[in-house]
Motif scaffolding. Sequence first.
Motif: not given
Lengths: 279, 184
Positions: B106-114, B169-174
């Motif tokens: 998993n990545r942290t939310q700030s990375v997913i936002d980036a 790039t749409y903020g989704n997370d499998v």
Amino acid sequence: MRTVEHASIIEAVKNLSMEANYDLATDVVTAFEKGKEQEESPTGKAIFSALLKNQNIARDEQVPMCQDTGFSVIYVELGQDVHIKGGSLEDSINEGVREGYADGYLRKSMCEPFTRKNTGDNTPAIIITEIVSGNKIKIVVAPKGGGSENMSRVTMLKPADGKEGIKEFVVNRCLEAGSNPCPPVIVGVGIGGSSEKAAILARKSLFREIGSKNSDPELSEMEADMLKRINDLGMGPQGLGGTQYALAVHIEKFPCHIAQLPVGVNICCHAARHKEVVL
Amino acid sequence: MSEVIKITTPLSDEVVDSLKSGDQVSIKGILYTARDAAHKRLIDLLDHRDELPFDIKGQIIYYVGPTPAKPGAIIGSAGPTTSYRMDPYAPRLMEVGMKGMIGKGNRTQSVIDAMVKYKSIYFAAIGGAGALVARSIKKVEIIAYEDLGPEAIRKMEVEDFQAVVVNDTYGNDVYKEGMNKYKR
């Protein structure tokens, strides 16, 4: 008093370091096959197939199954009637690791904690020694990857938390670990003792044959319940969704102080490497 | 499983935007490797406004520290390492043009936002399947920080490198989607 040459310890640690990294024990392979059958997610099934293929390549070509060939956990049961000749136990073990990691083309992963400078030979090993009766030396070589070891935790619960508190802590630890420790995993749990004893018990529990029944019926029931609760979270192989996140939960228990309920969790990745020899 | 999507590096914004979490991809082209210590050095260079040792625009960084190659082999085992340790550094590299990362976990939310902001993809390869993954690596060259040993930056030429899109790039997370599907 029986004499054991230090050279035989070096040789054993060297060979077991290579063997452990090239070839999974049969119980792990059997657990993959069973997991593949039981997994409901197609992606999860494909991951089990890939892991079986990976194991075959590693064994046939004598290459490490995983690039993280770990830090070397060496667990020794030293008979009190053994005299080691020619060198110390610690030096012999570290020399065995040094030679095994060089000759076996294994990755050297130990470094200085502040500068992060690599020691260059994967030493020093993490050595756990127990003095036992008899005149033999049992050596278990269990390389452990950094990614799954990072998911380990020790907590000091209140006695009032009881069995349910322990289960909750372990299940939540798996939920927080998610895909990080390379699931499918084996969850080692140490209960009781002290903070460091619980951690050692958790690690030792991982050496038990996967899928074997705990000889204590109460612990066996706890293991089955926790395994179901962990797998019901739905994380699955590699955390990509599925029913087989954990292959097994193993518990070891020890008495503790009246004020305490220490719990250690050690999550082991699917490359559950451990090989042993008796000298 | 869905059909495998073939992509070639360097990645354009168009390709990056077309990928969705859960997609299976087969990557061809160049991957640059970097893990903990190398990332620290790359960020130090950016802090000092120095040039990076390779042109990062459109490129994918593979989080890996391979085992040494046996005589005659191109590389040893080379599966992904856990990605969250690179989270403190990843947004800076996206800012200067990195389009993809390969790791596991998993990545942290700030990375997913980036990833949404800078249009970048996070892929996962099968953690622990290092012997299998190595078969898709055709050429390897150390291009920086040789002193870091397994952590040196390598330029890898890969063919049919299999991975799955974790964050798009749409903020989704499998990881979240997969878990919700099989939760009981």
